[in-house]
Design a protein around this motif. Structure first.
Motif, PDB file in Angstrom:
ATOM      1  N   ALA A  70      -5.458  13.293   5.732  1.00 29.50           N
ATOM      2  CA  ALA A  70      -6.442  12.198   5.679  1.00 29.50           C
ATOM      3  C   ALA A  70      -7.673  12.599   4.881  1.00 29.50           C
ATOM      4  CB  ALA A  70      -6.849  11.773   7.091  1.00 29.50           C
TER       5      ALA A  70
ATOM      6  N   CYS B  88      -7.677  11.739   1.204  1.00 25.08           N
ATOM      7  CA  CYS B  88      -7.650  10.316   0.846  1.00 25.08           C
ATOM      8  C   CYS B  88      -9.064   9.765   0.755  1.00 25.08           C
ATOM      9  CB  CYS B  88      -6.887   9.514   1.904  1.00 25.08           C
ATOM     10  SG  CYS B  88      -5.168  10.012   2.137  1.00 25.08           S
TER      11      CYS B  88
ATOM     12  N   LYS C 249      -9.221  -0.893   6.637  1.00 29.90           N
ATOM     13  CA  LYS C 249      -9.313   0.078   5.551  1.00 29.90           C
ATOM     14  C   LYS C 249     -10.728   0.635   5.538  1.00 29.90           C
ATOM     15  CE  LYS C 249      -9.161   0.399   0.479  1.00 29.90           C
ATOM     16  NZ  LYS C 249      -9.019  -0.382  -0.765  1.00 29.90           N
TER      17      LYS C 249
ATOM     18  N   GLN D 192       0.821  -1.207   0.000  1.00 34.71           N
ATOM     19  CA  GLN D 192       0.000   0.000   0.000  1.00 34.71           C
ATOM     20  C   GLN D 192       0.858   1.261   0.000  1.00 34.71           C
ATOM     21  OE1 GLN D 192      -3.333   0.012  -0.313  1.00 34.71           O
ATOM     22  NE2 GLN D 192      -3.227  -2.223  -0.425  1.00 34.71           N
TER      23      GLN D 192
ATOM     24  N   ARG E  39       1.244   6.888   2.154  1.00 34.32           N
ATOM     25  CA  ARG E  39       0.450   8.090   2.434  1.00 34.32           C
ATOM     26  C   ARG E  39      -0.966   7.731   2.870  1.00 34.32           C
ATOM     27  NH1 ARG E  39       1.328  11.012  -3.129  1.00 34.32           N
ATOM     28  NH2 ARG E  39       0.938   8.845  -3.662  1.00 34.32           N
ATOM     29  N   HIS E  40      -1.371   6.469   2.636  1.00 39.31           N
ATOM     30  CA  HIS E  40      -2.706   6.016   3.014  1.00 39.31           C
ATOM     31  C   HIS E  40      -2.698   5.131   4.266  1.00 39.31           C
ATOM     32  CE1 HIS E  40      -5.110   7.274  -0.542  1.00 39.31           C
ATOM     33  NE2 HIS E  40      -3.893   7.339  -1.078  1.00 39.31           N
TER      34      HIS E  40
ATOM     35  N   TYR F 179      -9.627   6.660   1.129  1.00 38.97           N
ATOM     36  CA  TYR F 179      -9.595   5.627   2.153  1.00 38.97           C
ATOM     37  C   TYR F 179      -8.259   5.718   2.876  1.00 38.97           C
ATOM     38  CZ  TYR F 179      -6.360   3.291  -0.946  1.00 38.97           C
ATOM     39  OH  TYR F 179      -5.268   3.019  -1.730  1.00 38.97           O
ATOM     40  N   ILE F 180      -8.231   5.210   4.095  1.00 40.27           N
ATOM     41  CA  ILE F 180      -6.982   5.081   4.833  1.00 40.27           C
ATOM     42  C   ILE F 180      -6.979   3.742   5.550  1.00 40.27           C
ATOM     43  CG2 ILE F 180      -6.605   7.562   5.136  1.00 40.27           C
ATOM     44  CD1 ILE F 180      -7.565   7.231   8.058  1.00 40.27           C
TER      45      ILE F 180
ATOM     46  N   PRO G  93       0.094   9.825   8.694  1.00 35.95           N
ATOM     47  CA  PRO G  93       0.634   8.864   7.724  1.00 35.95           C
ATOM     48  C   PRO G  93       1.971   8.305   8.209  1.00 35.95           C
ATOM     49  CG  PRO G  93      -0.041  10.890   6.624  1.00 35.95           C
ATOM     50  CD  PRO G  93      -0.084  11.157   8.098  1.00 35.95           C
TER      51      PRO G  93
END
Length: 158
Positions: free
Chosen positions: A119, A122, A137, A40, A43-44, A124-125, A64
């Motif tokens: 965040a 994004c 996730k 992955q 950054r996520h 998703y994180i 992150p």
């Protein structure tokens, strides 16, 4: 995978999420390693850091894994003179999670929690699932809603 307290809370809030596992050999891994093992973008993938303020309050910051917590920005965001990292030995007794499994969802008590503003950019994180080798996730807004979190500019480049 066994459901963790964090997952049960997400279920209770009807949050759409996915769980992922990664090999850990019974020890905490650095966030960059977790991102790489899962393939992955770092950054996520977010890490949860617990701090103590000059006034004794506990503050949770979620950032992150590819960035560092800027302690001055973090202190300003929670209106403290300063914050410092909580000693690892006190993590479990304070928030209910051990190093490498700390997640902002389902801590022992409700603490002021801030996610890095990145965040919000994004879709998703990933955050810890609440046990070693587990990641969740989900959409950042859904996670923040479950732990009453806000956002702030709290990071610096490593």
């Amino acid at each position: 995978m066994k459901k963790t307290n964090a997952m049960r809370i997400l279920d209770r809030h009807k949050v759409d999420y996915q769980t992922f596992q990664y090999p850990h050999e019974g020890k905490a891994l650095e966030g960059g390693q977790v991102a790489a093992l899962m393939g992955q973008d770092p950054r996520h993938v977010f890490k949860t850091l617990v701090t103590v303020g000059a006034g004794g309050g506990i503050y949770v910051f979620v950032i992150p894994v590819c960035k560092e917590l800027d302690l001055k920005k973090a202190a300003a965001a929670v209106k403290e003179k300063s914050v410092s990292m909580l000693q690892t030995a006190k993590l479990l007794e304070t928030v209910g999670y051990m190093r490498g499994a700390c997640t902002p969802i389902g801590m022992k008590k409700s603490f002021t929690t801030l996610f890095d503003a990145s965040a919000e950019e994004c879709g998703y994180i990933f955050i810890s699932g609440g046990c070693l080798g587990s990641q969740i996730k989900a959409k950042p807004g859904d996670i923040m809603a479950c732990c009453g979190a806000g956002t702030a500019e709290i990071t610096a480049e490593p």
